[in-house]
Design a protein around this motif. Sequence first.
Motif, PDB file in Angstrom:
ATOM      1  N   ARG A 166       1.313  -1.263  -0.109  1.00 51.06           N
ATOM      2  CA  ARG A 166       0.115   0.140  -0.165  1.00 51.06           C
ATOM      3  C   ARG A 166       0.958   0.925   0.684  1.00 51.06           C
ATOM      4  O   ARG A 166       1.735   1.627   0.675  1.00 51.06           O
ATOM      5  N   PHE A 168       0.565   5.349   0.732  1.00 50.95           N
ATOM      6  CA  PHE A 168      -0.002   6.085   0.760  1.00 50.95           C
ATOM      7  C   PHE A 168       0.802   7.863   0.369  1.00 50.95           C
ATOM      8  O   PHE A 168       1.931   7.704   0.895  1.00 50.95           O
ATOM      9  N   ASP A 173      -5.017   6.383  -1.073  1.00 53.11           N
ATOM     10  CA  ASP A 173      -3.815   5.461  -0.867  1.00 53.11           C
ATOM     11  C   ASP A 173      -4.152   4.292  -1.488  1.00 53.11           C
ATOM     12  O   ASP A 173      -5.456   3.902  -1.455  1.00 53.11           O
ATOM     13  N   THR A 175      -3.415   0.623  -3.231  1.00 58.92           N
ATOM     14  CA  THR A 175      -2.961  -0.781  -3.673  1.00 58.92           C
ATOM     15  C   THR A 175      -2.135  -1.208  -4.440  1.00 58.92           C
ATOM     16  O   THR A 175      -2.721  -1.107  -5.217  1.00 58.92           O
TER      17      THR A 175
END
Length: 193
Positions: A166, A168, A173, A175
Amino acid sequence: MNLKLSYLLIVVVCNLVHSQVRMNSNNIWTAKEFSKEISLFNSKNFLFKTVLGSTPDVVQFEVIPLAATSSGELTTLLYKCDEKQKEGIILGFFGDYWNDAGVLYQGYSFKNLEKQKAIDFLNKIESSIEANSKFLKENSDNNNIYFKYDDMDVLIWTNAGVYTIRIFWEGFDSTWEKTAFERSKRRFEKKIK
């Protein structure tokens, strides 16, 4: 029969009018909200204005989509411009957002990683997974690792032996599953040789 036809017509018209992706004759039936093709289209503006710089001169450059995650939240694109001596990866981040009126819309942004930074970033992810593979697999989905790279925070864990990444960055956010990461890294390394 007329009722079914009317219902079908209403559904098609509503999808065309209220879709998240601008539809044209090329993608009217196959457009995904976050596809490589949409990323390729949107990234070109970012690339020539922000990374390469606008100029009155004619400049040639390449941009090639490497891989999109199955979730569609992250797309990787390779770029190369011999005239400006620049190459690297663009990370395309996508996500849904709500405005003040409560209307859902699609947001996206791009992050540039020039060649050496892209190599370092991809290698750091891979080496972190390798160095911590025993820990990650010991307690699947519960054992995690994380690190900061540049202005991105990276979180990695495994589930059933398959790792998930993941990222950020600036409110996104995203994946990045194993297959998309490995495909991006492999294609990037092949193209820059």
